[in-house]
Write a protein that holds these residues in place. Structure first.
Motif, PDB file in Angstrom:
ATOM      1  N   GLY A   4      16.791  42.097  13.188  1.00  0.00           N
ATOM      2  CA  GLY A   4      17.194  40.716  13.421  1.00  0.00           C
ATOM      3  C   GLY A   4      16.121  39.899  14.102  1.00  0.00           C
ATOM      4  N   TRP A   5      15.182  40.572  14.732  1.00  0.00           N
ATOM      5  CA  TRP A   5      14.097  39.853  15.415  1.00  0.00           C
ATOM      6  C   TRP A   5      13.207  39.113  14.429  1.00  0.00           C
ATOM      7  N   SER A   6      13.134  39.588  13.205  1.00  0.00           N
ATOM      8  CA  SER A   6      12.301  38.934  12.198  1.00  0.00           C
ATOM      9  C   SER A   6      12.757  37.496  11.965  1.00  0.00           C
ATOM     10  N   LEU A   7      14.067  37.288  11.915  1.00  0.00           N
ATOM     11  CA  LEU A   7      14.597  35.937  11.719  1.00  0.00           C
ATOM     12  C   LEU A   7      14.257  35.036  12.901  1.00  0.00           C
ATOM     13  N   LEU A   8      14.391  35.571  14.108  1.00  0.00           N
ATOM     14  CA  LEU A   8      14.101  34.779  15.304  1.00  0.00           C
ATOM     15  C   LEU A   8      12.610  34.457  15.409  1.00  0.00           C
ATOM     16  N   ILE A   9      11.766  35.424  15.137  1.00  0.00           N
ATOM     17  CA  ILE A   9      10.319  35.192  15.184  1.00  0.00           C
ATOM     18  C   ILE A   9       9.912  34.175  14.120  1.00  0.00           C
ATOM     19  N   GLY A  10      10.473  34.303  12.920  1.00  0.00           N
ATOM     20  CA  GLY A  10      10.196  33.327  11.867  1.00  0.00           C
ATOM     21  C   GLY A  10      10.640  31.930  12.247  1.00  0.00           C
ATOM     22  N   LEU A  11      11.806  31.827  12.890  1.00  0.00           N
ATOM     23  CA  LEU A  11      12.304  30.522  13.328  1.00  0.00           C
ATOM     24  C   LEU A  11      11.395  29.905  14.382  1.00  0.00           C
ATOM     25  N   ILE A  12      10.915  30.716  15.303  1.00  0.00           N
ATOM     26  CA  ILE A  12       9.995  30.216  16.335  1.00  0.00           C
ATOM     27  C   ILE A  12       8.703  29.709  15.698  1.00  0.00           C
ATOM     28  N   ILE A  13       8.198  30.440  14.725  1.00  0.00           N
ATOM     29  CA  ILE A  13       6.972  30.013  14.036  1.00  0.00           C
ATOM     30  C   ILE A  13       7.200  28.706  13.291  1.00  0.00           C
ATOM     31  N   ILE A  14       8.349  28.562  12.632  1.00  0.00           N
ATOM     32  CA  ILE A  14       8.653  27.335  11.899  1.00  0.00           C
ATOM     33  C   ILE A  14       8.812  26.151  12.850  1.00  0.00           C
ATOM     34  N   VAL A  15       9.447  26.368  13.984  1.00  0.00           N
ATOM     35  CA  VAL A  15       9.586  25.281  14.968  1.00  0.00           C
ATOM     36  C   VAL A  15       8.217  24.868  15.484  1.00  0.00           C
ATOM     37  N   PHE A  42       8.375  23.200   5.470  1.00  0.00           N
ATOM     38  CA  PHE A  42       8.477  24.357   6.369  1.00  0.00           C
ATOM     39  C   PHE A  42       9.910  24.877   6.425  1.00  0.00           C
ATOM     40  N   VAL A  43      10.851  23.971   6.584  1.00  0.00           N
ATOM     41  CA  VAL A  43      12.255  24.377   6.695  1.00  0.00           C
ATOM     42  C   VAL A  43      12.751  24.982   5.378  1.00  0.00           C
ATOM     43  N   SER A  44      12.369  24.396   4.256  1.00  0.00           N
ATOM     44  CA  SER A  44      12.801  24.924   2.960  1.00  0.00           C
ATOM     45  C   SER A  44      12.235  26.321   2.713  1.00  0.00           C
ATOM     46  N   CYS A  45      10.975  26.517   3.031  1.00  0.00           N
ATOM     47  CA  CYS A  45      10.369  27.845   2.859  1.00  0.00           C
ATOM     48  C   CYS A  45      11.032  28.870   3.774  1.00  0.00           C
ATOM     49  N   TYR A  46      11.330  28.482   5.015  1.00  0.00           N
ATOM     50  CA  TYR A  46      11.989  29.394   5.946  1.00  0.00           C
ATOM     51  C   TYR A  46      13.387  29.759   5.445  1.00  0.00           C
ATOM     52  N   LEU A  47      14.150  28.776   4.980  1.00  0.00           N
ATOM     53  CA  LEU A  47      15.492  29.055   4.485  1.00  0.00           C
ATOM     54  C   LEU A  47      15.459  29.982   3.279  1.00  0.00           C
ATOM     55  N   MET A  48      14.524  29.756   2.372  1.00  0.00           N
ATOM     56  CA  MET A  48      14.419  30.619   1.201  1.00  0.00           C
ATOM     57  C   MET A  48      14.067  32.041   1.621  1.00  0.00           C
ATOM     58  N   TRP A  49      13.119  32.175   2.529  1.00  0.00           N
ATOM     59  CA  TRP A  49      12.737  33.501   3.004  1.00  0.00           C
ATOM     60  C   TRP A  49      13.898  34.176   3.717  1.00  0.00           C
ATOM     61  N   ALA A  50      14.610  33.449   4.577  1.00  0.00           N
ATOM     62  CA  ALA A  50      15.715  34.036   5.326  1.00  0.00           C
ATOM     63  C   ALA A  50      16.844  34.479   4.408  1.00  0.00           C
ATOM     64  N   ILE A  51      17.158  33.684   3.384  1.00  0.00           N
ATOM     65  CA  ILE A  51      18.223  34.061   2.457  1.00  0.00           C
ATOM     66  C   ILE A  51      17.845  35.312   1.680  1.00  0.00           C
ATOM     67  N   VAL A  52      16.612  35.379   1.201  1.00  0.00           N
ATOM     68  CA  VAL A  52      16.166  36.570   0.469  1.00  0.00           C
ATOM     69  C   VAL A  52      16.116  37.776   1.399  1.00  0.00           C
ATOM     70  N   LEU A  54      17.914  38.341   4.159  1.00  0.00           N
ATOM     71  CA  LEU A  54      19.265  38.792   4.470  1.00  0.00           C
ATOM     72  C   LEU A  54      19.959  39.409   3.263  1.00  0.00           C
ATOM     73  N   ALA A  55      19.670  38.910   2.066  1.00  0.00           N
ATOM     74  CA  ALA A  55      20.273  39.474   0.860  1.00  0.00           C
ATOM     75  C   ALA A  55      19.792  40.902   0.624  1.00  0.00           C
ATOM     76  N   GLN A  56      18.573  41.211   1.015  1.00  0.00           N
ATOM     77  CA  GLN A  56      18.059  42.571   0.868  1.00  0.00           C
ATOM     78  C   GLN A  56      18.476  43.452   2.034  1.00  0.00           C
ATOM     79  N   TRP A  57      18.688  42.851   3.176  1.00  0.00           N
ATOM     80  CA  TRP A  57      19.049  43.596   4.380  1.00  0.00           C
ATOM     81  C   TRP A  57      20.491  44.073   4.317  1.00  0.00           C
ATOM     82  N   HIS A  58      21.396  43.191   3.879  1.00  0.00           N
ATOM     83  CA  HIS A  58      22.814  43.516   3.723  1.00  0.00           C
ATOM     84  C   HIS A  58      23.266  43.125   2.319  1.00  0.00           C
TER      85      HIS A  58
END
Length: 75
Positions: A4-15, A42-52, A54-58
């Motif tokens: 789950g840290w990957s999502l948080l780190i990615g969000l910090i980088i995007i911000v 930036f936000v669109s790329c982050y959302l696309m990455w996060a959805i993909v 999470l879809a692979q994670w669960h």
């Protein structure tokens, strides 16, 4: 490994990238266009990455083994 840290780190980088785009975009009559384009990209790329991610994670659909006989499939 994925966590789950990957999502948080990615969000910090995007911000951070969005803040940099806000303050470092070229001044002029197209200032709003530059800011909007960069931040939305930036936000669109982050959302696309996060959805993909999470879809692979669960995954919603569990993979099925093809090498098992139909009468031996566990329920």
């Amino acid at each position: 490994m994925a966590s789950g840290w990957s999502l948080l780190i990615g969000l910090i980088i995007i911000v951070a990238a969005s803040l940099a785009a806000w303050f470092l975009s070229p001044k002029g009559e197209n200032l709003t266009v530059w800011r909007s384009t960069l931040i939305l990209s930036f936000v669109s790329c982050y959302l696309m990455w996060a959805i993909v991610f999470l879809a692979q994670w669960h995954p919603l659909i569990a993979p099925k083994r093809a090498d098992m006989r139909p009468d031996r499939v566990p329920s």
